[in-house]
Structures are given as structure tokens and as C-alpha cells.
Design a protein around this motif. Structure first.
Motif, PDB file in Angstrom:
ATOM      1  N   UNK A  22      -8.883   0.141  -6.897  1.00  0.00           N
ATOM      2  CA  UNK A  22      -9.070   1.173  -5.878  1.00  0.00           C
ATOM      3  C   UNK A  22      -8.068   0.893  -4.774  1.00  0.00           C
ATOM      4  N   UNK A  23      -7.254   1.895  -4.453  1.00  0.00           N
ATOM      5  CA  UNK A  23      -6.235   1.744  -3.427  1.00  0.00           C
ATOM      6  C   UNK A  23      -6.683   2.444  -2.153  1.00  0.00           C
TER       7      UNK A  23
ATOM      8  N   UNK B  32     -10.383   4.915   7.512  1.00  0.00           N
ATOM      9  CA  UNK B  32     -10.108   3.764   6.661  1.00  0.00           C
ATOM     10  C   UNK B  32     -11.407   3.088   6.223  1.00  0.00           C
ATOM     11  N   UNK B  33     -12.340   2.929   7.164  1.00  0.00           N
ATOM     12  CA  UNK B  33     -13.632   2.322   6.836  1.00  0.00           C
ATOM     13  C   UNK B  33     -14.379   3.147   5.785  1.00  0.00           C
ATOM     14  N   UNK B  34     -14.265   4.468   5.853  1.00  0.00           N
ATOM     15  CA  UNK B  34     -14.900   5.345   4.856  1.00  0.00           C
ATOM     16  C   UNK B  34     -14.261   5.125   3.483  1.00  0.00           C
ATOM     17  N   UNK B  35     -12.925   4.974   3.443  1.00  0.00           N
ATOM     18  CA  UNK B  35     -12.236   4.677   2.182  1.00  0.00           C
ATOM     19  C   UNK B  35     -12.717   3.350   1.608  1.00  0.00           C
ATOM     20  N   UNK B  36     -12.815   2.346   2.454  1.00  0.00           N
ATOM     21  CA  UNK B  36     -13.249   1.014   2.002  1.00  0.00           C
ATOM     22  C   UNK B  36     -14.674   1.078   1.464  1.00  0.00           C
TER      23      UNK B  36
ATOM     24  N   UNK C  58      -7.156  -2.815  -2.947  1.00  0.00           N
ATOM     25  CA  UNK C  58      -5.935  -3.178  -2.231  1.00  0.00           C
ATOM     26  C   UNK C  58      -5.603  -2.088  -1.223  1.00  0.00           C
ATOM     27  N   UNK C  59      -4.862  -2.477  -0.187  1.00  0.00           N
ATOM     28  CA  UNK C  59      -4.408  -1.533   0.833  1.00  0.00           C
ATOM     29  C   UNK C  59      -2.946  -1.196   0.610  1.00  0.00           C
TER      30      UNK C  59
ATOM     31  N   UNK D  60       1.253   5.134  -5.275  1.00  0.00           N
ATOM     32  CA  UNK D  60       1.879   4.860  -6.577  1.00  0.00           C
ATOM     33  C   UNK D  60       2.607   3.510  -6.577  1.00  0.00           C
ATOM     34  N   UNK D  61       3.284   3.209  -5.492  1.00  0.00           N
ATOM     35  CA  UNK D  61       3.995   1.926  -5.395  1.00  0.00           C
ATOM     36  C   UNK D  61       2.995   0.768  -5.386  1.00  0.00           C
ATOM     37  N   UNK D  62       1.883   0.916  -4.691  1.00  0.00           N
ATOM     38  CA  UNK D  62       0.871  -0.140  -4.643  1.00  0.00           C
ATOM     39  C   UNK D  62       0.251  -0.337  -6.028  1.00  0.00           C
ATOM     40  N   UNK D  63       0.034   0.745  -6.786  1.00  0.00           N
ATOM     41  CA  UNK D  63      -0.497   0.624  -8.152  1.00  0.00           C
ATOM     42  C   UNK D  63       0.489  -0.167  -9.013  1.00  0.00           C
ATOM     43  N   UNK D  64       1.776   0.171  -8.930  1.00  0.00           N
ATOM     44  CA  UNK D  64       2.792  -0.514  -9.718  1.00  0.00           C
ATOM     45  C   UNK D  64       2.864  -1.998  -9.348  1.00  0.00           C
ATOM     46  N   UNK D  65       2.853  -2.308  -8.072  1.00  0.00           N
ATOM     47  CA  UNK D  65       2.911  -3.706  -7.619  1.00  0.00           C
ATOM     48  C   UNK D  65       1.694  -4.482  -8.124  1.00  0.00           C
TER      49      UNK D  65
END
Length: 174
Positions: A37-38, A57-61, A87-88, A97-102
Motif C-alpha cells: 500500500x503506497x 495523510x492520516x486517512x490514507x495511513x 510505504x510513503x 508508480x516509482x515507489x512501487x518499482x523501487x
């Protein structure tokens, strides 16, 4: 055979289908599964009085914690090994997309599974913008799961040797 499968989840119906497919593949291949989950950091384009971006952000978390707990419960029920991860996105110069790839690189994933359209909807004609960018930069096979297709087709197309077909599969919006 796939031994390390990363699946991106975001709470959308399409990501649920992607998780179902990844869970089935992990179970059939005795693979380790990492639901991801990003958290997208909300940017402020302008100074708005009283706006606090930490609320969003807190709602996303909170949503991510719920989704990952559900994923872990399903993995345990299916006897699939793995650890969900949240991950953030880096604040400047990085997107989902970059965070998923990393994260896939860090996990040494040999298969990435994601839905063609997630929370962000139909921004592109055929593929969601996040899915498209992941496919373009991924260093391992990517299984794209469309929003309206039977799970059997996804899993059959994702067997080793059919990654190119799986990556090309998508459904035209109706």
C-alpha cells in the motif's frame, strides 16, 4: 516459477481482483507474497487557510493499515507466506508508480501484480496512468488485472512463459 510476488493494493475493486490473482499465484507456486500500500503525500498547490495536509495523510495511513490487515488475514487463511508493507511516496520528485518499482526492486520481486485502474480511475484510455508507468519502468514481469474479467483468465495468463501476454491484457472501458 514465481517465488516473490509483489501486489499493489489501494482499496479499489480492481486492486481487490489483483490481490485475488496474486494470492492464488502465490499459493500455487509456494511463493512469498508482499501486498503493498503506497501512501500518496498530499501536496498543497496553494496556501489555504486552515488546511492541514496531515489529516488526509492520516486517512490514507488508516485505510492502508486496514487493507493490509485484511490482506494478511487472507494470506494466513490460504497459508501464503509474506509480509504486507506500507510505504510513503517521497515528498519531492517521486510518484506512486516509482515507489512501487523501487519497492519491487527492494523485495527482489520476480512478478509485479496490479490492477489496470485503481483509486485514480480511468485517467487513460486503456491503462491507468500508474499501471502504465509501472509497466514502462519495471524490471520484472508485470501482471495487469483488468477490472472486469474472470480470475481464471488472469492466473492462467500469468504462468511462467506468458508474461508478455499477461502484460498486454486489458479491457476496453464500456
Amino acid at each position: 516459477m514465481y517465488k516473490r510476488i509483489l501486489v499493489a493494493i489501494d482499496g479499489s475493486e480492481t486492486s481487490e481482483h489483483a490481490f485475488d490473482s496474486a494470492l492464488q499465484l502465490a499459493r500455487e507456486n509456494d511463493a512469498q507474497l508482499q501486498p503493498l500500500y503506497v501512501v500518496d503525500n498530499p501536496l498543497m498547490a496553494y496556501d489555504a487557510s486552515g488546511y492541514d495536509p496531515t489529516i488526509l495523510r492520516d486517512a490514507f495511513v488508516e485505510e492502508g493499515q486496514r487493507l493490509l490487515a485484511d490482506a494478511l488475514a487472507r494470506m494466513k487463511h490460504e497459508n501464503v507466506a509474506g509480509t504486507p508493507r506500507m510505504v510513503d511516496v517521497a515528498p519531492i520528485g517521486e510518484d506512486i508508480s516509482e515507489r512501487i518499482r523501487i519497492t519491487a526492486d527492494e523485495f527482489n520481486a520476480d512478478l509485479l501484480v496490479l490492477g489496470t485502474h485503481g483509486r485514480r480511475g480511468f485517467k487513460r484510455l486503456f491503462l491507468g496512468s500508474v499501471a502504465e508507468r509501472v509497466v514502462r519502468s519495471a524490471c520484472c514481469p508485470v501482471l495487469l488485472v483488468p477490472s472486469r474479467q474472470t480470475q481464471t483468465t488472469h492466473v492462467e495468463s500469468a504462468k511462467p512463459g506468458h508474461a508478455d501476454v499477461a502484460a498486454a491484457m486489458y479491457e476496453m472501458p464500456r
